[in-house]
Design a protein around this motif. Structure first.
Motif, PDB file in Angstrom:
ATOM      1  N   GLU A  33       0.074  11.051  -2.314  1.00 49.61           N
ATOM      2  CA  GLU A  33      -0.975   9.470  -1.883  1.00 49.61           C
ATOM      3  C   GLU A  33      -1.830   9.380  -2.897  1.00 49.61           C
ATOM      4  O   GLU A  33      -2.660  10.982  -2.375  1.00 49.61           O
ATOM      5  CB  GLU A  33      -0.689   9.325  -0.515  1.00 49.61           C
ATOM      6  N   MET A  34      -2.822   8.534  -3.015  1.00 47.79           N
ATOM      7  CA  MET A  34      -3.949   8.439  -3.508  1.00 47.79           C
ATOM      8  C   MET A  34      -4.735   7.630  -2.328  1.00 47.79           C
ATOM      9  O   MET A  34      -4.107   7.348  -1.281  1.00 47.79           O
ATOM     10  CB  MET A  34      -4.023   6.822  -4.188  1.00 47.79           C
ATOM     11  N   SER A  35      -5.866   9.420  -2.359  1.00 48.51           N
ATOM     12  CA  SER A  35      -6.691   9.253  -1.161  1.00 48.51           C
ATOM     13  C   SER A  35      -7.266   7.964  -0.514  1.00 48.51           C
ATOM     14  O   SER A  35      -7.026   7.290   0.346  1.00 48.51           O
ATOM     15  CB  SER A  35      -7.221  10.473  -0.939  1.00 48.51           C
ATOM     16  N   ARG A  36      -7.418   7.232  -1.776  1.00 48.45           N
ATOM     17  CA  ARG A  36      -8.203   6.157  -1.266  1.00 48.45           C
ATOM     18  C   ARG A  36      -8.098   5.502  -2.851  1.00 48.45           C
ATOM     19  O   ARG A  36      -8.365   5.605  -4.075  1.00 48.45           O
ATOM     20  CB  ARG A  36     -10.156   6.005  -1.335  1.00 48.45           C
ATOM     21  N   PHE A  37      -7.597   3.345  -2.991  1.00 45.44           N
ATOM     22  CA  PHE A  37      -8.396   2.979  -3.364  1.00 45.44           C
ATOM     23  C   PHE A  37      -8.292   1.270  -2.923  1.00 45.44           C
ATOM     24  O   PHE A  37      -8.478   1.088  -2.332  1.00 45.44           O
ATOM     25  CB  PHE A  37      -6.375   2.823  -4.542  1.00 45.44           C
ATOM     26  N   GLN A  38      -8.842   0.297  -3.718  1.00 44.39           N
ATOM     27  CA  GLN A  38      -9.118  -1.049  -3.549  1.00 44.39           C
ATOM     28  C   GLN A  38      -8.864  -1.782  -4.492  1.00 44.39           C
ATOM     29  O   GLN A  38      -8.688  -1.215  -5.843  1.00 44.39           O
ATOM     30  CB  GLN A  38     -10.954  -1.315  -3.328  1.00 44.39           C
ATOM     31  N   LEU A  39      -8.014  -2.681  -4.219  1.00 46.14           N
ATOM     32  CA  LEU A  39      -7.426  -3.616  -4.616  1.00 46.14           C
ATOM     33  C   LEU A  39      -7.856  -4.612  -4.949  1.00 46.14           C
ATOM     34  O   LEU A  39      -7.617  -5.353  -3.522  1.00 46.14           O
ATOM     35  CB  LEU A  39      -6.260  -3.332  -5.027  1.00 46.14           C
ATOM     36  N   GLU A  61      -8.162   3.800   2.379  1.00 45.56           N
ATOM     37  CA  GLU A  61      -8.093   5.131   2.451  1.00 45.56           C
ATOM     38  C   GLU A  61      -7.006   5.893   3.311  1.00 45.56           C
ATOM     39  O   GLU A  61      -6.351   5.377   4.296  1.00 45.56           O
ATOM     40  CB  GLU A  61      -9.873   5.511   3.467  1.00 45.56           C
ATOM     41  N   VAL A  62      -6.979   7.217   3.502  1.00 48.75           N
ATOM     42  CA  VAL A  62      -6.078   7.993   3.975  1.00 48.75           C
ATOM     43  C   VAL A  62      -6.245   7.447   5.482  1.00 48.75           C
ATOM     44  O   VAL A  62      -7.495   8.482   6.231  1.00 48.75           O
ATOM     45  CB  VAL A  62      -5.793   9.430   3.996  1.00 48.75           C
ATOM     46  N   GLY A  63      -5.461   7.353   6.155  1.00 47.46           N
ATOM     47  CA  GLY A  63      -5.283   6.904   8.131  1.00 47.46           C
ATOM     48  C   GLY A  63      -6.458   5.326   8.223  1.00 47.46           C
ATOM     49  O   GLY A  63      -6.624   5.429   9.541  1.00 47.46           O
ATOM     50  N   HIS A  64      -6.950   4.957   7.539  1.00 48.19           N
ATOM     51  CA  HIS A  64      -6.724   3.748   7.630  1.00 48.19           C
ATOM     52  C   HIS A  64      -7.282   2.575   6.294  1.00 48.19           C
ATOM     53  O   HIS A  64      -7.583   3.543   4.961  1.00 48.19           O
ATOM     54  CB  HIS A  64      -8.886   3.739   7.617  1.00 48.19           C
ATOM     55  N   ASP A  65      -6.868   1.370   6.970  1.00 50.42           N
ATOM     56  CA  ASP A  65      -6.542   0.232   6.122  1.00 50.42           C
ATOM     57  C   ASP A  65      -7.323  -0.889   6.304  1.00 50.42           C
ATOM     58  O   ASP A  65      -7.045  -1.362   7.793  1.00 50.42           O
ATOM     59  CB  ASP A  65      -5.039  -0.176   6.176  1.00 50.42           C
ATOM     60  N   ASP A  66      -7.831  -1.531   5.114  1.00 45.56           N
ATOM     61  CA  ASP A  66      -8.718  -2.532   5.633  1.00 45.56           C
ATOM     62  C   ASP A  66      -7.776  -3.749   4.941  1.00 45.56           C
ATOM     63  O   ASP A  66      -7.950  -3.947   3.010  1.00 45.56           O
ATOM     64  CB  ASP A  66      -9.998  -2.609   5.570  1.00 45.56           C
ATOM     65  N   PHE A 116       4.481  -2.813   5.795  1.00 46.43           N
ATOM     66  CA  PHE A 116       2.999  -1.871   5.733  1.00 46.43           C
ATOM     67  C   PHE A 116       2.529  -0.528   5.647  1.00 46.43           C
ATOM     68  O   PHE A 116       1.849   0.047   5.036  1.00 46.43           O
ATOM     69  CB  PHE A 116       2.062  -2.798   6.893  1.00 46.43           C
ATOM     70  N   ALA A 117       3.436   0.056   6.564  1.00 47.50           N
ATOM     71  CA  ALA A 117       3.419   2.227   6.625  1.00 47.50           C
ATOM     72  C   ALA A 117       3.185   2.358   5.257  1.00 47.50           C
ATOM     73  O   ALA A 117       3.109   3.692   4.976  1.00 47.50           O
ATOM     74  CB  ALA A 117       4.116   2.306   7.200  1.00 47.50           C
ATOM     75  N   GLN A 118       4.345   1.745   4.592  1.00 43.09           N
ATOM     76  CA  GLN A 118       4.810   2.070   3.158  1.00 43.09           C
ATOM     77  C   GLN A 118       4.138   1.733   1.784  1.00 43.09           C
ATOM     78  O   GLN A 118       4.182   2.418   0.385  1.00 43.09           O
ATOM     79  CB  GLN A 118       6.278   2.439   2.684  1.00 43.09           C
ATOM     80  N   LEU A 119       3.329   0.101   2.044  1.00 43.27           N
ATOM     81  CA  LEU A 119       2.702   0.024   1.350  1.00 43.27           C
ATOM     82  C   LEU A 119       2.306   0.830  -0.401  1.00 43.27           C
ATOM     83  O   LEU A 119       1.388   0.654  -1.198  1.00 43.27           O
ATOM     84  CB  LEU A 119       1.747  -1.257   1.526  1.00 43.27           C
ATOM     85  N   PRO A 120       1.311   1.244   0.873  1.00 44.00           N
ATOM     86  CA  PRO A 120      -0.226   2.075  -0.103  1.00 44.00           C
ATOM     87  C   PRO A 120       1.191   3.051  -1.798  1.00 44.00           C
ATOM     88  O   PRO A 120       0.323   3.540  -1.655  1.00 44.00           O
ATOM     89  CB  PRO A 120      -0.482   3.382   1.166  1.00 44.00           C
ATOM     90  N   TRP A 122       3.903   2.875  -2.231  1.00 42.01           N
ATOM     91  CA  TRP A 122       4.584   1.635  -3.408  1.00 42.01           C
ATOM     92  C   TRP A 122       3.993   0.741  -3.908  1.00 42.01           C
ATOM     93  O   TRP A 122       4.064   0.955  -5.082  1.00 42.01           O
ATOM     94  CB  TRP A 122       5.326   0.156  -2.642  1.00 42.01           C
ATOM     95  N   ILE A 123       2.827   0.220  -3.637  1.00 36.49           N
ATOM     96  CA  ILE A 123       1.844  -0.690  -4.376  1.00 36.49           C
ATOM     97  C   ILE A 123       1.318   0.715  -5.856  1.00 36.49           C
ATOM     98  O   ILE A 123       0.890   0.661  -6.473  1.00 36.49           O
ATOM     99  CB  ILE A 123       1.171  -1.101  -4.202  1.00 36.49           C
ATOM    100  N   THR A 124       1.288   1.818  -5.385  1.00 36.90           N
ATOM    101  CA  THR A 124       0.558   2.431  -6.421  1.00 36.90           C
ATOM    102  C   THR A 124       1.932   3.796  -7.270  1.00 36.90           C
ATOM    103  O   THR A 124       1.608   4.294  -7.957  1.00 36.90           O
ATOM    104  CB  THR A 124      -0.561   4.051  -5.838  1.00 36.90           C
ATOM    105  N   ALA A 125       2.539   3.077  -6.827  1.00 39.05           N
ATOM    106  CA  ALA A 125       4.397   3.520  -7.533  1.00 39.05           C
ATOM    107  C   ALA A 125       4.368   5.157  -7.184  1.00 39.05           C
ATOM    108  O   ALA A 125       4.726   5.960  -7.991  1.00 39.05           O
ATOM    109  CB  ALA A 125       4.449   3.612  -9.018  1.00 39.05           C
ATOM    110  N   ARG A 126       4.265   5.131  -6.008  1.00 35.66           N
ATOM    111  CA  ARG A 126       4.935   6.325  -5.760  1.00 35.66           C
ATOM    112  C   ARG A 126       5.410   6.582  -4.665  1.00 35.66           C
ATOM    113  O   ARG A 126       6.106   5.488  -3.752  1.00 35.66           O
ATOM    114  CB  ARG A 126       3.203   7.817  -4.448  1.00 35.66           C
ATOM    115  N   LEU A 127       6.679   7.552  -4.435  1.00 30.21           N
ATOM    116  CA  LEU A 127       8.086   8.064  -3.922  1.00 30.21           C
ATOM    117  C   LEU A 127       7.955   8.651  -2.371  1.00 30.21           C
ATOM    118  O   LEU A 127       6.804   9.785  -2.536  1.00 30.21           O
ATOM    119  CB  LEU A 127       9.031   8.814  -4.315  1.00 30.21           C
TER     120      LEU A 127
END
Length: 187
Positions: A33-39, A61-66, A116-120, A122-127
């Motif tokens: 999983e990408m440890s952090r991103f912004q979109l 960020e891993v463990g936090h979403d805004d 929402f738990a899976q979106l980080p 899915w949105i980055t095309a990880r499985l």
């Protein structure tokens, strides 16, 4: 003569183009999983007869979403913050609502039970382990995945390279459909 035909056939087979296979999607998609991103982008949510369209600014960020959800003119409609302690939503009028997860709050704000738990991932095309790859694009990137009953269609990527992030994604299960269009990535 027959020997000549066999030699010609072997020669033609030897000149045939090699079997070109795209990169292994599981290798690409099962990256950590990408440890952090912004979109920044747009989210359309449909659940049966109800439809909502909002702008979204998501910092992960891993463990936090805004998530900041905005209306058509850019005004803030709701902000959802989620971490290990739970999730908090602040509405435009200042009202605050708390819940155990972002999914519970999103159901309140958008009227949809979203994954929402899976979106980080899915949105980055990880499985996630157990997800099923149903289709790949010509470059070997995910095109269709089924995960926990949700179908994720990767409609468009931000570029043409095998490591480019998705730009347009459809996530659906039953009558529930989310379409996310990413206008800007900041991985």
């Amino acid at each position: 003569m027959r020997r000549l035909i066999v030699l010609l056939a072997l020669g033609v087979l030897g000149c045939a183009a090699p079997d070109v296979r795209p990169p292994d999607a599981l290798q690409l998609a099962s990256r950590a999983e990408m440890s952090r991103f912004q979109l920044e982008g747009r989210l359309q949510v449909r659940d049966g007869e109800r439809t909502a369209a909002v702008g979204v600014d998501w910092q992960h960020e891993v463990g936090h979403d805004d998530w900041l959800f905005t209306g058509p003119l850019g005004q803030g409609l709701a902000r959802i913050e989620a971490d290990a302690a739970g999730a908090r939503m602040t509405l435009a009028d200042g009202q605050r609502v708390e819940a155990a997860s972002a999914a519970e709050l999103a159901e309140t704000a958008l009227g949809v039970n979203a994954p929402f738990a899976q979106l980080p991932l899915w949105i980055t095309a990880r499985l996630r382990d157990g997800a099923e790859v149903r289709e790949l694009d010509p470059v070997g990137r995910l095109r269709r995945v089924v995960d926990q009953g949700w179908t994720i269609d990767y409609i468009e990527y931000a570029g043409s390279g095998p490591a480019d992030l998705p730009r347009k994604i459809d996530v659906q299960r039953g009558d529930t459909r989310l379409r996310l269009i990413v206008d800007a990535w900041n991985p």
